[in-house]
Design a protein around this motif. Structure first.
Motif, PDB file in Angstrom:
ATOM      1  N   SER A  14       0.829  -1.212   0.000  1.00  0.00           N
ATOM      2  CA  SER A  14       0.000   0.000   0.000  1.00  0.00           C
ATOM      3  C   SER A  14       0.862   1.260   0.000  1.00  0.00           C
ATOM      4  CB  SER A  14      -0.940   0.023   1.211  1.00  0.00           C
ATOM      5  OG  SER A  14      -0.200   0.216   2.385  1.00  0.00           O
ATOM      6  N   LEU A  15       0.221   2.359  -0.366  1.00  0.00           N
ATOM      7  CA  LEU A  15       0.823   3.682  -0.201  1.00  0.00           C
ATOM      8  C   LEU A  15       0.236   4.292   1.066  1.00  0.00           C
ATOM      9  CD1 LEU A  15       0.328   5.087  -3.813  1.00  0.00           C
ATOM     10  CD2 LEU A  15       2.514   4.444  -2.794  1.00  0.00           C
ATOM     11  N   THR A  16       1.048   5.061   1.768  1.00  0.00           N
ATOM     12  CA  THR A  16       0.578   5.722   2.988  1.00  0.00           C
ATOM     13  C   THR A  16       0.981   7.185   2.927  1.00  0.00           C
ATOM     14  OG1 THR A  16       1.118   3.691   4.145  1.00  0.00           O
ATOM     15  CG2 THR A  16       0.635   5.583   5.530  1.00  0.00           C
ATOM     16  N   ALA A  17       0.161   8.064   3.492  1.00  0.00           N
ATOM     17  CA  ALA A  17       0.562   9.472   3.640  1.00  0.00           C
ATOM     18  C   ALA A  17       0.107   9.951   5.003  1.00  0.00           C
ATOM     19  CB  ALA A  17      -0.074  10.320   2.550  1.00  0.00           C
ATOM     20  N   ILE A  18       0.938  10.772   5.623  1.00  0.00           N
ATOM     21  CA  ILE A  18       0.531  11.422   6.877  1.00  0.00           C
ATOM     22  C   ILE A  18       0.574  12.927   6.646  1.00  0.00           C
ATOM     23  CG2 ILE A  18       1.051  11.791   9.324  1.00  0.00           C
ATOM     24  CD1 ILE A  18       2.144   9.010   9.465  1.00  0.00           C
ATOM     25  N   LEU A  19      -0.550  13.578   6.958  1.00  0.00           N
ATOM     26  CA  LEU A  19      -0.716  15.022   6.747  1.00  0.00           C
ATOM     27  C   LEU A  19      -0.980  15.667   8.104  1.00  0.00           C
ATOM     28  CD1 LEU A  19      -1.429  17.608   5.056  1.00  0.00           C
ATOM     29  CD2 LEU A  19      -3.720  16.624   4.765  1.00  0.00           C
ATOM     30  N   GLU A  20      -0.170  16.673   8.439  1.00  0.00           N
ATOM     31  CA  GLU A  20      -0.337  17.364   9.727  1.00  0.00           C
ATOM     32  C   GLU A  20      -0.679  18.827   9.502  1.00  0.00           C
ATOM     33  OE1 GLU A  20       2.629  15.550  13.007  1.00  0.00           O
ATOM     34  OE2 GLU A  20       3.549  16.805  11.501  1.00  0.00           O
ATOM     35  N   GLY A  21      -1.412  19.416  10.408  1.00  0.00           N
ATOM     36  CA  GLY A  21      -1.610  20.864  10.423  1.00  0.00           C
ATOM     37  C   GLY A  21      -2.929  21.345   9.853  1.00  0.00           C
ATOM     38  N   ILE A  22      -3.760  20.412   9.355  1.00  0.00           N
ATOM     39  CA  ILE A  22      -5.094  20.828   8.890  1.00  0.00           C
ATOM     40  C   ILE A  22      -5.922  21.172  10.139  1.00  0.00           C
ATOM     41  CG2 ILE A  22      -7.237  20.040   7.735  1.00  0.00           C
ATOM     42  CD1 ILE A  22      -4.967  20.383   5.735  1.00  0.00           C
ATOM     43  N   PRO A  23      -6.544  22.345  10.180  1.00  0.00           N
ATOM     44  CA  PRO A  23      -7.302  22.706  11.396  1.00  0.00           C
ATOM     45  C   PRO A  23      -8.500  21.777  11.623  1.00  0.00           C
ATOM     46  CG  PRO A  23      -7.649  24.322   9.653  1.00  0.00           C
ATOM     47  CD  PRO A  23      -6.590  23.395   9.159  1.00  0.00           C
ATOM     48  N   ALA A  24      -8.998  21.781  12.842  1.00  0.00           N
ATOM     49  CA  ALA A  24     -10.184  20.970  13.168  1.00  0.00           C
ATOM     50  C   ALA A  24     -11.427  21.576  12.530  1.00  0.00           C
ATOM     51  CB  ALA A  24     -10.348  20.917  14.684  1.00  0.00           C
ATOM     52  N   GLY A  25     -12.390  20.696  12.227  1.00  0.00           N
ATOM     53  CA  GLY A  25     -13.699  21.184  11.772  1.00  0.00           C
ATOM     54  C   GLY A  25     -13.851  21.284  10.270  1.00  0.00           C
ATOM     55  N   VAL A  26     -12.886  20.767   9.499  1.00  0.00           N
ATOM     56  CA  VAL A  26     -13.040  20.781   8.037  1.00  0.00           C
ATOM     57  C   VAL A  26     -13.882  19.562   7.644  1.00  0.00           C
ATOM     58  CG1 VAL A  26     -11.864  20.697   5.802  1.00  0.00           C
ATOM     59  CG2 VAL A  26     -10.785  21.881   7.735  1.00  0.00           C
ATOM     60  N   PRO A  27     -15.049  19.779   7.035  1.00  0.00           N
ATOM     61  CA  PRO A  27     -15.878  18.646   6.642  1.00  0.00           C
ATOM     62  C   PRO A  27     -15.205  17.857   5.521  1.00  0.00           C
ATOM     63  CG  PRO A  27     -17.103  20.721   6.519  1.00  0.00           C
ATOM     64  CD  PRO A  27     -15.663  21.065   6.678  1.00  0.00           C
ATOM     65  N   VAL A  28     -15.146  16.540   5.660  1.00  0.00           N
ATOM     66  CA  VAL A  28     -14.526  15.722   4.609  1.00  0.00           C
ATOM     67  C   VAL A  28     -15.086  14.303   4.641  1.00  0.00           C
ATOM     68  CG1 VAL A  28     -12.513  14.928   5.971  1.00  0.00           C
ATOM     69  CG2 VAL A  28     -12.315  15.155   3.503  1.00  0.00           C
ATOM     70  N   THR A  29     -15.138  13.679   3.459  1.00  0.00           N
ATOM     71  CA  THR A  29     -15.551  12.273   3.387  1.00  0.00           C
ATOM     72  C   THR A  29     -14.487  11.508   2.595  1.00  0.00           C
ATOM     73  OG1 THR A  29     -16.683  12.648   1.297  1.00  0.00           O
ATOM     74  CG2 THR A  29     -18.015  12.855   3.305  1.00  0.00           C
ATOM     75  N   GLU A  30     -14.456  10.181   2.800  1.00  0.00           N
ATOM     76  CA  GLU A  30     -13.544   9.365   1.971  1.00  0.00           C
ATOM     77  C   GLU A  30     -13.968   9.451   0.509  1.00  0.00           C
ATOM     78  OE1 GLU A  30     -11.776   5.993   5.018  1.00  0.00           O
ATOM     79  OE2 GLU A  30     -13.552   5.482   3.857  1.00  0.00           O
ATOM     80  N   ALA A  31     -15.275   9.585   0.275  1.00  0.00           N
ATOM     81  CA  ALA A  31     -15.769   9.659  -1.110  1.00  0.00           C
ATOM     82  C   ALA A  31     -15.165  10.876  -1.824  1.00  0.00           C
ATOM     83  CB  ALA A  31     -17.290   9.742  -1.117  1.00  0.00           C
ATOM     84  N   TYR A  32     -15.014  11.990  -1.101  1.00  0.00           N
ATOM     85  CA  TYR A  32     -14.427  13.198  -1.701  1.00  0.00           C
ATOM     86  C   TYR A  32     -12.983  12.919  -2.130  1.00  0.00           C
ATOM     87  CZ  TYR A  32     -12.889  18.029  -2.276  1.00  0.00           C
ATOM     88  OH  TYR A  32     -12.373  19.186  -2.796  1.00  0.00           O
ATOM     89  N   VAL A  33     -12.237  12.280  -1.229  1.00  0.00           N
ATOM     90  CA  VAL A  33     -10.834  11.964  -1.533  1.00  0.00           C
ATOM     91  C   VAL A  33     -10.773  10.996  -2.713  1.00  0.00           C
ATOM     92  CG1 VAL A  33      -8.699  10.961  -0.607  1.00  0.00           C
ATOM     93  CG2 VAL A  33     -10.173  12.352   0.882  1.00  0.00           C
ATOM     94  N   ASN A  34     -11.669  10.005  -2.702  1.00  0.00           N
ATOM     95  CA  ASN A  34     -11.635   8.986  -3.759  1.00  0.00           C
ATOM     96  C   ASN A  34     -12.004   9.555  -5.129  1.00  0.00           C
ATOM     97  OD1 ASN A  34     -10.700   7.041  -2.067  1.00  0.00           O
ATOM     98  ND2 ASN A  34     -12.735   6.347  -1.459  1.00  0.00           N
ATOM     99  N   LYS A  35     -12.852  10.577  -5.124  1.00  0.00           N
ATOM    100  CA  LYS A  35     -13.184  11.222  -6.403  1.00  0.00           C
ATOM    101  C   LYS A  35     -11.914  11.834  -7.007  1.00  0.00           C
ATOM    102  CE  LYS A  35     -16.071  14.682  -8.505  1.00  0.00           C
ATOM    103  NZ  LYS A  35     -15.975  16.106  -8.279  1.00  0.00           N
TER     104      LYS A  35
END
Ligand SMILES: Cc1cc2nc3c(=O)[nH]c(=O)nc-3n(C[C@H](O)[C@H](O)[C@H](O)COP(=O)(O)O)c2cc1C
Length: 387
Positions: A14-35
């Motif tokens: 698999s590929l992995t990514a770690i992202l830090e520093g995005i503020p709390a409260g940003v609405p997001v779904t896996e479907a959005y990322v997958n699109k």
């Protein structure tokens, strides 16, 4: 500070990514990322095999709960759907090592030769697995989260293809929104129908001849407030950071801000974007040759970045090379390859632009929560109007 790292080999589990520093409260779904992953993955000129095996989906393993970011590190995992066929070749265990899996004929234009020399490896797979643009699936997932943040702040990112294999599209008369929506429907992300046909023919020809093609695409970001980036230090300049982000994408060999290289041919009087002011609107320009950045800072106009992608290095009619073990001259390795990745590259260009802009936004409006960040932005915009 927004920062990220990716890990994983092209044919690893698999590929992995770690992202830090995005503020709390940003609405997001896996479907959005997958699109976004799917926009990256499917385009005319990429390997047909992709369509059957490697349908990318990202799992979010941390940092998001009940549809919103938590402010904690966000982990993405994109599994290799074809792992069962690679388990031995990419095994962690020395017991699975077999001579027949070894690749020894480096491809000119790829990372193969420099990588084996630098890392003292006797198998170009040890290099190409990580050099591969499959890594950009992880960056696209990271970019999707950054894009979500930017959308909440009124910043939108678009892209389209301008040129493939020397066929140039005419897009000058189109608005950014129209160019983007036409590109979204095009197999080569080209808003110009006539050019689209010719580009597809050029790709078919290249494929039939065992060759590859490159091209040029444009990314535009609208809604950026004045003052992202910083003129005071070299590594804070927004144009430099965007250029680094774009050139860090595999096969990207040129980048322009606004009119870019064309600026060098013009007179100053014919180039610079004159300054106007209107009560309630503030300062604005009627042209955007600068591409939305002056002095390493966004000037409030759309940010325009163009990127040049080289023709790919894996050729079915391979170039001459040298066997790294025997030193005998022979042709380069033939591996499964795309013919033209420019349409997919444009989507990756959007993703890395989103990351660089989100980083600059966080620096300017730095906050722990989205709401706080939105408040800072609103107050700043009011301040600009009162200036
Ligand atoms: C979306 C995308 C897909 C790519 N697919 C291939 C491919 O199938 N075959 C290939 O040889 N290179 C491919 N590349 C380019 C190589 O990964 C790249 O040329 C190589 O890693 C060497 O790096 P450099 O070109 O940045 O110097 C692709 C690049 C992008 C952006």
């Amino acid at each position: 500070m927004i920062r990220y790292a990716t890990a994983g080999e092209s044919h690893g589990p698999s590929l992995t990514a770690i992202l830090e520093g995005i503020p709390a409260g940003v609405p997001v779904t896996e479907a959005y990322v997958n699109k976004e992953l799917s926009r990256r993955q499917y385009s005319f000129g990429r390997g047909e095999r992709l369509q059957y095996i490697e349908k990318d989906t990202a799992r979010i393993l941390s940092g998001v709960r009940w549809g919103e970011t938590l402010g904690s590190p966000i982990t993405f995992q994109i599994e290799n759907k074809d792992w069962e066929n690679w388990e031995k070749i990419m095994s962690v265990s020395a017991e699975d090592q077999q001579e027949k899996f070894r690749l020894t004929r480096p491809r000119p234009g790829h990372a193969d030769l420099v990588g084996v020399l630098k890392f003292d490896r006797k198998d170009t797979r040890d290099i190409l697995e990580r050099a591969s643009a499959r890594e950009t699936a992880a960056r696209t997932a990271v970019g999707a989260l950054c894009r979500r943040l930017l959308e909440e702040l009124g910043i939108k990112i678009y892209s389209w293809v301008e040129e493939i294999g020397g066929v140039v599209a005419h897009t000058e008369t189109l608005s950014v929104e129209d160019a983007f929506s036409l590109a979204e429907k095009s197999p080569v992300r080209c808003p110009d129908k006539k050019a689209e046909e010719k580009m597809m023919d050029a790709i078919k020809d290249a494929k039939a001849n065992g060759d590859t093609l490159g091209g040029v695409y444009t990314v535009v970001a609208t809604g950026c407030p004045v003052g992202l980036g910083n003129h005071t230090q070299w590594d804070l300049k927004l144009d430099g950071r965007l250029a680094q982000a774009i050139l860090s994408i595999q096969a990207h060999k040129g980048v322009e801000m606004g009119r870019g290289f064309d600026m060098a041919k013009r007179k100053g009087s014919d180039l610079h974007d004159e300054i106007h002011y209107k009560e309630g609107r503030g300062f604005f320009r009627e042209s955007n040759n600068a591409g939305g950045i002056e002095g390493g800072m966004s000037n409030g106009e759309p940010i325009v970045v163009r990127a040049a992608v080289k023709p790919l290095a894996s050729l079915r009619k391979p170039l001459r090379s040298v066997n790294i073990l025997t030193k005998a001259e022979m042709t380069a390795e033939i591996v499964r390859s795309d013919v033209c990745p420019v349409a997919s590259a444009a989507v990756i260009g959007e993703a890395v632009t989103a990351i660089a802009l989100a980083q600059a936004v966080k620096e300017k409006f730095g906050s722990d929560s989205l709401r706080e960040m939105q408040d800072h932005l609103t107050r700043y915009k009011e301040h600009l109007l009162r200036f």
